[in-house]
Design a protein around this motif. Structure first.
Motif, PDB file in Angstrom:
ATOM      1  N   UNK A  67       3.440  -5.221  -4.065  1.00 33.62           N
ATOM      2  CA  UNK A  67       4.179  -4.303  -3.195  1.00 33.62           C
ATOM      3  C   UNK A  67       5.117  -3.484  -4.052  1.00 33.62           C
ATOM      4  N   UNK A  68       5.144  -2.162  -3.808  1.00 34.30           N
ATOM      5  CA  UNK A  68       5.994  -1.295  -4.620  1.00 34.30           C
ATOM      6  C   UNK A  68       6.989  -0.545  -3.757  1.00 34.30           C
ATOM      7  N   UNK A  98       2.860  -0.187   1.315  1.00 38.20           N
ATOM      8  CA  UNK A  98       3.382  -0.703   0.062  1.00 38.20           C
ATOM      9  C   UNK A  98       2.423  -1.568  -0.704  1.00 38.20           C
ATOM     10  N   UNK A  99       1.599  -2.273   0.024  1.00 36.77           N
ATOM     11  CA  UNK A  99       0.850  -3.340  -0.633  1.00 36.77           C
ATOM     12  C   UNK A  99      -0.511  -2.871  -1.098  1.00 36.77           C
TER      13      UNK A  99
END
Lengths: 1158, 571
Positions: free
Chosen positions: A717-718, A726-727
């Motif tokens: 995740x960012x 995100x993932x």
């Protein structure tokens, strides 16, 4: 005197193995009486037996050998003896213990008594009898192997072979098996079976296959890896004596492209693995000692133990999140665990070198006489009157008479014999339960350009790595609790000249400034502009004033601590916390100066900025290895990692009117007047914070070490993406098959010794974009306005600077790799081959949107890039008596192509004005072409006469260049419409090489060593221009202009000269494109180890060496250096390269140095 | 063993449960659209970014994105000129191109302004305003700016997409009539909303500027498209009549507080180069006792202008300074004097000089003739070196330079430097120290527009009186046209006056006027030559849509006639 075997220059895993062997290796001598004669005195209270034994060793010539797992030397005793024999002391020490000793020469072996009793029982009350065996150890070709280890299996009885490969050993009569080992050879076990003479032939181990390689969160035997990885060892790097390890890696690593951005000291590198996959950040992820996000630029080569490059997706997948561009794993030197009476002392090494650097090849420019002729020729060609030199040029008579050839500004810029030095001190050692590794190093490199203010780079660094075993299991067979730390600190300072675009490039300034302008005036001051060109400033002076008084400092702390718990054997939980801190400052002073009508400054200026911050990572992994029926071997890893970066801040200030006029005093406090008109500027901002959270798992499986399978899954995740996007999930799978293990391949030994087939597929991610692309951010930058009567009052504006892209998510790089590793001819010939196809999908790209949308385009997942290639490496290693050598050659082919950009244009544009003011776009990224290709007009040569102009027509008979005259370029009307327009532009060059080659050779003979490293790149082009053709007709010329057209038949390459602008020189065309093929002998090192001559010196190694760097370059390129990694604007266009408008070349360096080992 | 597994499971649980918040970040040096447009301050800042568009040239170092500049060059007042490698200005002049997207900067810049105003208008009701008057001022400015942006776009490109919302949509080009209707509606909204107070803050739009701009739009639309009225947007909205516009102009004349300043020459910065400010005064200013009205409010004739400042910097924005003046400066590095150096753009058409009566004081107040010794003695510029080496890369050189927008130097402390150094403490740097405001709407234009619409001589005669000319007895279009040309020369209006006076069905008249520049003697890079000119009727007088935009639209946008693949390329 006999010494324990210390193995030099071998990888750590092997070194540990050797140390374990050392424990049980000794040599026999027949002087038993000595122990009876030697008398010593001791007075020690409450000390360990170990200490007592050490003291005895110090006071006598004896060594003790024992296994600390069998003999309890930690027990505390008190000893007080006066002039006692060693036998007496030992009797006393072990009187209550079941320990007996045996004296062999000056070695005393301690062993538990019960073992003896067991053997006594076996031999039925007989005294253990010994008998002597002898033998010779050779390699397959019959060459004796000195220093091979011969031990009785399962005992501590053993010896090493002498210079002729001979050994003799007294063994118990009941000894069953001899074990013979030698570095680089397969260990042999031979039944004794009553024989007394042995001729043993050792087979070579396939090179490197027994070694372990880093695979991320662990290591694996090279033999069993299923991915495409390359390992480079410290000695290959260190012996090249480069300031940056990157320079040394060039040529050693197929598939890894390293191009220096400039040759300036401290300059960075453009590194990519298997071709550019993006116009964004294409650099591989660098993981140093398990902490991701490091930089190799400031890592001293001496700190490095090994570098592993994970090239294919399957190998890199364990770092899935940022592995789209591949992963480089760096292991720094750690300590050596001494087991019991391991190495008596730490290994201390010192490597130092000092040398000088010089310009390898100068860019030749016209001298004053040639320049005058060329200028007048251009005047004539444009029907303008000839120049009135005497009224415009001072000392024209001297130029006319040839007495003065004018100023050669590049000579003025060049520094001769610029010094460079490297020093590294390393101490490595350890005790039974702890190890340490300490390194100190210093590097200092001055630049070959910069005249009075030449470039300079300094690096100080410190490394401290240590590991501690806190707890062993009850039976003392494995570590239960272990902790350790890795700590590196670097301090670098740097000063540089302008190496950017045409407005910020001192080399360019020096090539274009007229030779008529003298360097100094009669007072010895920098000469003011002359009437010839009143706006042209002395380039050396403007460099010194504008860029010469500054210094940047960088402080970097990289550290990590870990805890390892092994509750049951081979189940290891590891937790590691990494902390990277960096801080930097930059300060500059710009004095008042007046150099020409346009180059002057009325107020001096002080600038100062500072930046400081940190990031951390926390990783937890659980690793279990086990096997089923000793056939199915598993290694299972599960883990998570959390990372935050960008926890820092910047502050900067600029002000004018300093009360001092010297860089030393250039502090903002010394500019006391704060101005409101914009000349006082302050800013501070936080770093861009970011976070990544990851979960990952890996299973390594092999069946009988013949069939291997690895499966990896990682989820990341960012923070760069919005919730919901995100993932990213990155799977990979890879398999290997060691074909030579199959029965049907038996009997090929000596021909085909090893053959492995590898196949892998995987996906990796990339999230390297600016944060908050999913939001419409409001920018306050440079949208001010100035209402009201006061022109010195600002009204701040604000606007949404991007269209939000809430859907933005991970870029995925998918790669398939098929590879073969093989060894032939008794493992002397190594071969490896890889084919790969790497596709970047959902490429994070900022493709332009319609201007009518009214604001900037966000990054989108909007494109695909494909890289396909083949890598081949061949290695030959052999030994002929005392002469050993190896030769390695590798070649990497790569083809890069953009396959999609998600707007209807399919183009990411490059900037204008790269090849000089007034030129249009030179490079771009476009669907169907390689990233950063050069675009412009193709030419067919030069019109030799006006007849040709009239005859140059398209198919409809339209004269294509009706305004051209003889001497003008013939542009190709590629679309056939009869006019030369933008639509006729095509690809005229590609800065990406078709293939790169690496070569390395090593030779060793009786203490002499020679190594040669070379690298080259082929099939790429360079765009070069060292003149502002369009707007500066008075610029000087480089001497390739001598090949211009100046009359029918004089040239078909360069057009006629024109005083002013003309399409000939203003259009971006292939006359500015040159082939960039080169092969460079980048490093030749010759050394001799004086230890071979001087046996008595207290060193293990005393090697003196000479190194030449950048020794010779085979190229047809006209410029100073064909290896050009810059786009001249690397912060905005990191994806472009190969542009030379005044490139800072690599120097040629000659170094002398010494390597000492204690 | 168990406890370790428990620990790991626990840690894993802990992390996954707070993983989303672990990954949340927040921009700290920027607001977002979620936190912006919430206060009155936000709205004022959003407006400021709209004004910034007027001075910003985001893509080009060349000023092709100023309609003011392009209008001057396209007209018969000036030539493109500049240096021999700066082909763009001459390409524009001769209705050619140098690249497929040479007006990208203009197109992009105005749509940025439109987007910013669309965002602002969509959020007008979000904040609480301190007073109703401030709210009305903000609303008025937002609609004024959007109207101005669209007017500049449509009169340059004619066929443009009409974007009225902030969402990105690939719209086709609108009927120009619809664009004009929207401009009229926006300006009407501005006129009706702006507080009715005299003048107002320098640089800000106000009711009077909106009324004047409405008149300019009305004149262009009804003239070029040969219509009686200017439509309003919406089905039932109706239209704006000539009388309505005359009424608005009379409001400006009577109520705005703006007036005609007594001396035409004191409107321009060269008037400051007198002995009070300069140790080497400009003879023309000194002999005529000139005194510049300046830009601090003393000049009550300037109604709306682009404001420049001392904040220009290579590191931030050079466009905080007046780059047009730099471009208009003399290409000379050796010449040092009252007229400052620059890139030699927009040399004056010799015919304008020849046809301009000498008794009009505006002639010498607007043009300097450096090739005539008599003229030189009037101005005191004696070492220009016409046609010779110091100007050797100058193209289209006629020896005539306009004096309204050109760098003006003063001699102080032993050196020449721009008057901004003396007046505002600017840093001496000829590329950054021009700060003269560019006036978009001058009161004299209002008087002339009123004369033209009402067909009276009042306005014309006020202007003539100031220029030292006798009044005329009765209104004629010819007299009005002459007066506009001489009063407003080099002020970016002439070209569109020519277009609208002809009308779209009579473009040959435009061609006659424009092509009359052909054959004028010029010096190119020291070489005597003749100006070539070819107005291409098929273009209808509009410029090329950037090909990049057509390509990015995937063919939704269409190129203007005359500018397709076979458009002539300047070489």
């Amino acid at each position: 005197m006999n010494k324990l075997l210390i193995v030099k220059k071998i990888p750590i895993a092997m070194r540990i193995t050797c140390l374990l062997l050392c424990l049980i290796v000794f040599q026999l001598q027949a002087e038993d009486v000595y122990s009876q004669k030697t008398k010593i005195s001791l007075d020690m209270k409450n000390t360990t037996i170990e200490k007592v034994l050490q003291t005895i060793e110090e006071k006598s010539d004896y060594y003790f050998l024992y296994n600390n797992k069998l003999v309890n030397v930690g027990r505390k005793v008190s000893v007080r003896v006066n002039e006692a024999t060693i036998a007496d002391i030992l009797d006393k020490l072990f009187e209550s213990e079941d320990v007996e000793y045996q004296v062999e020469g000056n070695q005393i072996i301690l062993s538990p008594r019960e073992k003896k009793m067991v053997s006594s029982e076996k031999s039925v009350q007989q005294q253990p009898q010994q008998r002597e065996i002898t033998g010779k150890v050779t390699d397959a070709s019959g060459q004796p192997l000195p220093g091979a280890t011969v031990v009785v299996k399962g005992t501590t009885i053993g010896t090493v072979t002498d210079a002729d490969g001979m050994f003799s050993l007294r063994v118990p009569v009941d000894a069953e098996t001899l074990q013979i080992s030698f570095v680089g050879m397969k260990t042999e076990e031979i039944p004794i079976a009553g024989r007394t003479v042995f001729n043993i032939v050792l087979e070579e181990e396939a090179i490197g296959l027994a070694e372990v390689v880093a695979i991320g969160y662990g290591v694996q035997q090279k033999r069993l890896t299923t991915g495409a990885t390359v390992q480079v060892k410290s000695d290959q790097i260190i012996k090249q004596n480069t300031v940056s390890p990157m320079t040394a890696l060039q040529g050693l690593t197929p598939g890894l492209t390293i191009i220096k951005q400039t040759g300036e000291p401290g300059s960075g590198f453009k590194v990519n693995i298997r071709g550019l996959g993006t116009t964004g950040n294409a650099a591989p992820l660098i993981v140093i000692d398990g902490v991701p996000g490091g930089s190799l630029d400031y890592l001293p080569p001496g700190d490095i133990e090994s570098i592993d490059i994970l090239k294919d997706a399957a190998s890199a997948a364990i770092y899935g999140s940022r592995a789209a561009n591949g992963v480089i794993l760096v292991t720094t030197k750690s300590g050596m665990r001494g087991v019991a009476k391991g190495p008596k002392k730490a290994q201390i090494t010192y490597d130092g070198s000092y040398g000088v650097q010089n310009l390898y090849k100068k860019l030749p420019v016209a001298n004053a006489q040639e320049y005058a002729v060329l200028i007048n020729e251009s005047r004539v060609n444009t029907q303008q009157p000839l120049m009135d030199f005497p009224s415009l040029v001072p000392d024209w008579d001297k130029i006319e008479s040839g007495a003065w050839r004018g100023t050669d500004w590049l000579d003025e810029l060049t520094v001769k014999d610029a010094p460079m030095q490297n020093h590294a001190l390393n101490v490595v050692g350890g005790g039974e339960n702890s190890t340490y590794s300490l390194g100190l190093s210093y590097a200092d490199q001055e630049g070959i350009f910069g005249g009075p203010v030449n470039s300079k780079y300094n690096r100080y660094s410190l490394r401290l790595n240590s590991d501690y075993v806190l707890l062993r299991n009850a039976s003392d067979t494995f570590d239960v609790l272990k902790i350790g730390e890795r700590l590196r600190y670097h301090y670098t300072t740097q000063r540089g000249i302008g190496t950017g675009n045409q407005y910020w490039n001192d080399i360019f300034s020096c090539t274009v400034t007229s030779p008529f302008l003298p360097m100094y005036d009669e007072n010895g001051e920098y000469h003011y502009a002359i009437p010839w060109n009143p706006q042209e400033a002395n380039p050396i002076a403007s460099m010194e004033y504008q860029r010469g008084h500054n210094k940047s400092k960088n402080y970097n702390l990289n550290s990590s601590v870990y805890l390892e718990i092994q509750p049951i054997k081979n189940l290891i939980y590891r937790s590691q916390f990494g902390y990277n801190m960096s801080s930097s400052s930059w300060r500059s002073y710009t004095p008042i100066y007046d150099l020409s009508a346009t180059v002057f400054r009325d107020h001096d200026q002080v600038s100062h900025n500072m930046s400081s911050g940190y990031g951390w990572t926390w990783e937890n992994t659980l690793n279990y290895s086990f096997d089923i029926n000793q056939q199915h071997a598993f290694n299972v890893l599960a883990g998570m990692s959390a990372e935050k970066w960008g926890l820092g801040e910047d502050i900067s200030g600029t002000n004018i009117d300093c009360i001092f006029t010297d860089f030393k005093y250039a502090w903002l406090t010394n500019t006391p007047v704060v101005n409101s008109d914009g000349t006082t500027r302050l800013s501070s901002s936080p770093w861009g914070k970011g976070a990544i959270l990851s979960y990952f798992g890996r299973v390594n499986y092999d069946y009988l070490k013949k069939y291997m399978l690895t499966v990896i899954l990682r989820a990341d995740g960012s923070s760069n993406f919005a919730r919901g996007n995100r993932w990213g999930y990155f799977p990979s799978v890879s398999g290997g098959w060691i074909i030579t293990e199959e029965p049907f391949m038996a009997g090929l030994d000596g021909k085909l010794d090893f053959l492995k087939l590898r196949v892998s597929w995987g996906q990796n991610g990339n999230q390297a974009i600016p944060a908050f692309q999913y939001l419409a951010t409001i920018s306050y930058q440079n949208v001010n306005y100035f209402f009201g009567p006061d022109k010195t009052k600002v009204y701040i504006g604000a606007y949404p600077n991007i269209l939000p892209n809430p859907d933005i998510t991970w870029e995925t790089s998918e790669q398939t790799d098929i590879g073969i590793d093989a060894f032939f001819l008794h493992n002397r010939l190594g071969f490896s081959f890889d084919w790969y196809k790497k596709t970047t999908k959902d490429w994070l790209v900022r493709a332009d949107n319609l201007a009518s949308y009214g604001t900037g385009a966000p990054y989108i997942n909007g494109g695909d890039v494909q890289n396909k290639g083949v890598e081949i490496a061949l290695n030959w290693a052999d030994r002929v008596k005392d002469f050993s050598y190896d030769v390695g050659v590798n070649v990497s082919f790569n083809k890069n192509e953009v396959t999609k950009i998600a707007n209807s244009e399919g183009i990411i544009y490059g900037p204008d004005h790269v090849l000089g003011q007034g030129t249009t776009e030179l490079f771009r990224a476009q669907v169907g072409y390689p990233i950063g290709y050069f675009r412009g007009y193709k030419t067919l040569g030069v019109f030799q006469n006006d007849e040709q102009v009239k005859n140059y027509k398209n198919s409809e008979g339209i004269i294509i260049q009706p305004n051209a005259v003889a001497g003008d370029l013939i542009f190709v009307d590629t679309n056939g419409d009869g006019v030369i327009s933008d639509a006729d532009k095509v690809m005229i060059g590609d800065p990406n090489p078709d293939y790169v080659i690496g070569l390395n050779m090593n030779f060793a003979f009786k203490g002499f060593d020679l190594s040669i490293v070379g690298n080259g790149a082929f099939g790429h082009q360079i765009a070069c221009c060292w003149r502002r053709w369009a707007d500066s007709p008075l610029n000087n010329f480089t001497t390739n202009i001598f090949k211009r057209w100046h009359g029918e038949g004089s040239s078909n390459r360069y057009p006629r000269l024109i005083f002013g602008a003309s399409p000939n020189w203003q259009y971006v065309s292939d006359i500015f494109i040159e082939n960039g093929d080169y092969f460079r002998l980048s490093n030749i090192t010759f050394g001799y180890d004086f230890k071979h001559l001087l046996n008595n010196v207290p060193f293990e190694q005393l090697r003196l060496f000479v190194t030449g760097q950048n020794v010779y370059t085979f190229t047809k390129y006209f410029g100073m250096d064909p290896e050009i990694g810059t786009s001249t604007d690397d912060s905005n266009y990191p994806w472009a390269k190969g542009i030379d408008i005044g490139y800072y070349p690599s120097p040629r360096t000659v170094l002398m140095g010494v390597s000492i080992k204690f | 063993m168990k406890k370790y597994i428990c620990l790991i499971v626990f840690i894993g649980f802990l992390l996954s449960s707070c993983s989303e918040s672990f990954l949340d970040t927040e921009p700290l040096t920027q607001k977002t659209n979620a936190t912006f447009y919430e206060t009155e301050q936000d709205m004022i800042q959003a407006l400021t970014a709209g004004y910034f568009v007027l001075v910003d040239c985001p893509q080009d170092a060349i000023l092709f994105n100023y309609p003011f500049v392009v209008g001057n060059i396209l007209s018969d007042d000036c030539f493109g000129a500049m240096g021999d490698n700066d082909t763009g200005a001459r390409a524009i002049d001769e209705f050619k191109i140098i690249g497929p997207s040479m007006f990208e900067g203009m197109w992009k810049r105005y749509y940025q302004g439109i987007f910013r105003m669309n965002m602002l208008i969509e959020n007008l009701d979000k904040p609480t305003y301190s007073t109703e008057q401030i709210k009305n001022q903000i609303i008025g400015e937002a609609y004024f700016l959007r109207g101005l942006f669209y007017f500049d776009l449509v009169r340059m490109f004619e066929n443009i997409p009409l974007v009225l919302k902030s969402e990105p949509v690939n719209l086709p080009q609108a009927d120009p009539k619809d664009v004009y209707a929207q401009i009229a509606s926006d300006l009407k909204k501005a006129i009706e909303t702006f507080p009715s107070v005299p003048k107002g803050e320098l640089g800000r739009a106000n009711k009077w500027a909106a009324e004047a701009l409405m008149a300019r739009v009305f004149l262009f639309y009804t003239g070029f498209y040969e219509q009686e009225t200017l439509p309003l947007a919406g089905e039932e909205a109706g239209s704006i009549s000539k009388n309505q516009v005359i009424t608005w102009l009379e409001e400006v004349i009577n109520m705005s507080g703006y007036r005609l300043m007594p001396d035409f020459r004191n409107l321009w910065p060269y008037a400051i180069a007198n002995s009070k400010y300069s140790e080497k005064p400009f003879k023309y200013a000194e002999d005529n006792n000139l005194e510049w009205y300046g830009e601090e409010g003393g000049n009550e004739e300037n109604m709306f202008m682009l404001k420049f400042s001392t904040f220009a910097d290579w590191g931030t924005s050079i466009y905080y300074s007046n780059q047009m003046n730099l471009f208009n400066g003399w290409r000379s590095y050796s010449y040092k004097g009252v007229i400052g150096e620059g890139w030699g753009m927009s040399t004056v058409n010799t015919k304008l000089w020849d046809e301009w009566p000498d008794n009009d004081l505006r002639k010498r107040a607007s043009i300097i003739n450096v090739k005539d010794p008599a003229e030189i003695s009037i101005h005191g510029i004696d070492d220009y070196g016409y046609g010779t080496d110091p100007h050797d890369k100058q193209m289209d050189e006629t020896g005539l330079w306009q004096m309204k927008y050109i760098p003006i130097n003063l001699y102080t402390d032993g050196q020449w430097s721009n008057y901004s150094v003396t007046l505002y403490g600017a840093t001496r740097n000829f590329q950054l120290d021009n700060m003269q405001d560019i006036v978009l709407i001058r009161f004299s234009d209002v008087l002339l527009m009123h004369s033209e619409l009402a067909q009276t001589v009042d306005g014309i005669n006020k202007i003539r009186a100031r220029a030292g000319l006798a009044p005329i007895a009765s209104y004629s279009l010819q007299a009005l046209q002459n007066e506009r040309r001489h009063e407003l020369a080099f002020e970016g209006l002439r070209y569109h006056d020519i277009l609208r006076w002809a009308g779209q069905s009579n473009l040959d008249q435009v061609k006659n006027i424009i092509d009359s520049q052909g054959g004028v003697s010029i010096i190119n890079n020291g070489v005597p030559s003749e100006k070539k000119m070819n107005f291409r009727v098929e273009t209808r007088g509009f410029i090329q849509i950037p090909e990049r935009e057509i390509s990015l639209s995937g063919g939704v946008l269409q190129q203007n006639p005359g500018w397709g693949p076979n458009a002539p390329v300047y070489q």
